[in-house]
Design an enzyme around this catalytic site. Structure first.
Site: not given
Length: 316
Positions: A197-199
């Site tokens: 969830e860190d793109m």
């Protein structure tokens, strides 16, 4: 059973790196010595050399070249062909996590640079990746810009955007946007599937390459892929950049019908085929997780996230 830190394939007892793993680095490499720095020393070196690094981010990084005759990496300040990432003390097992996740992406059909793990003198593991923005034997570089630059965002505002805006960048700049949006859809679904969830905007880039004598602007190979959900432990979001205004509780309709079909232009048939290919790979993913260098607890957490997300996507 031992496994190669580069390919994750089984190796005979007493063997550290498989032949295939060594050849990933160089076709003539016969062995690979441990990095001469301990994990703590790598962290100190990364901090001391940070201003000289052209690539930033939350993970400490070192630039390196491979000395094939000596069978070792050498840390350098300039003209490095590889990036080394030691494990930050506050985030356990990050190198093993990134090596596994990048390998799963590669199995999915996502273009990724050569990558793997290398032992250091203290027995710890450091992640390495070949720089994809370098070309030839000289020091030439491919023109590259991340999406934060292309959307006039800064490092501080790299989360202030949306996946719809990412698609708009592809439409505006890419030579063949239809093809690149297919690649983007595959990458976004993969990141959702494995709990990344860190793109943010700086994790998407465009590169200009020569293809059959012509310049072509396209998505860069994928990089910085991690299962961040097992690092952050129950994060509140599922994606860094919202889809349809949502970062969590994303449905099949949000991800497949709206984003993949409406925004990225995938046909129903193409999307079904892509999901079928990914679904068929789940046993391969599970085996690679088992062969990874993550601890047993984190392997189990990785599996749980993968299977839960696969079910939500209708892949099971």
């Amino acid at each position: 059973m031992s496994h190669c830190p580069i390919t994750l394939e089984p190796v005979e007892h007493g063997v550290t790196y498989s032949k295939k793993g060594l050849q990933t680095l160089s076709r003539t490499l016969k062995s690979l010595a441990p990095l001469k720095y301990t994990a703590d020393q790598q962290m100190l070196e990364a901090a001391a050399r940070a201003e000289k690094m052209s690539i930033q981010g939350f993970q400490p990084k070192l630039s390196a070249v491979l000395r094939v005759k000596e069978g070792s990496f050498e840390v350098v300040d300039t003209h490095g062909r590889f990036i080394l990432k030691p494990c930050p003390p506050e985030y356990r097992e990050v190198p093993a996590n990134e090596a596994l996740t990048m390998t799963l992406a590669q199995k999915t059909g996502i273009e990724v640079p050569d990558h793997g793990l290398v032992y250091a003198v203290d027995g710890t593991l450091t992640y390495w990746i070949r720089r994809f923005d370098r070309e030839g034997r000289g020091n030439g570089k491919f023109p590259q810009e991340d999406f934060a630059q292309l959307l006039s965002k800064s490092r501080e505002t790299k989360y202030d955007s949306s996946m719809e805006q990412v698609v708009s960048v592809i439409d505006k700049f890419c030579t063949f946007p239809v093809l690149e949006k297919r690649r983007l859809a595959q990458l976004v679904l993969f990141c959702f599937l494995i709990g990344n969830e860190d793109m943010h905007l700086k994790n998407f880039s465009l590169v200009t390459r020569m293809r059959k004598g012509r310049q072509q602007i396209e998505l860069s190979p994928a990089y910085d892929l991690l299962n961040t959900s097992i690092i952050l432990r129950d994060p509140p979001e599922e994606l860094a950049l919202p889809i349809k205004g949502k970062k969590r509780k994303l449905s099949q309709n949000d991800l497949l019908k709206y984003f993949c079909q409406e925004r990225c232009g995938l046909t129903s048939k193409y999307l079904e085929q892509m999901l079928a290919r990914n679904s068929a790979l789940i046993p391969v993913y599970l085996q690679l997780i088992k062969q990874s260098f993550l601890s047993l607890n984190r392997q189990e957490s990785y599996r749980e996230i993968l299977m839960s997300r696969a079910q939500r996507l209708g892949m099971l």
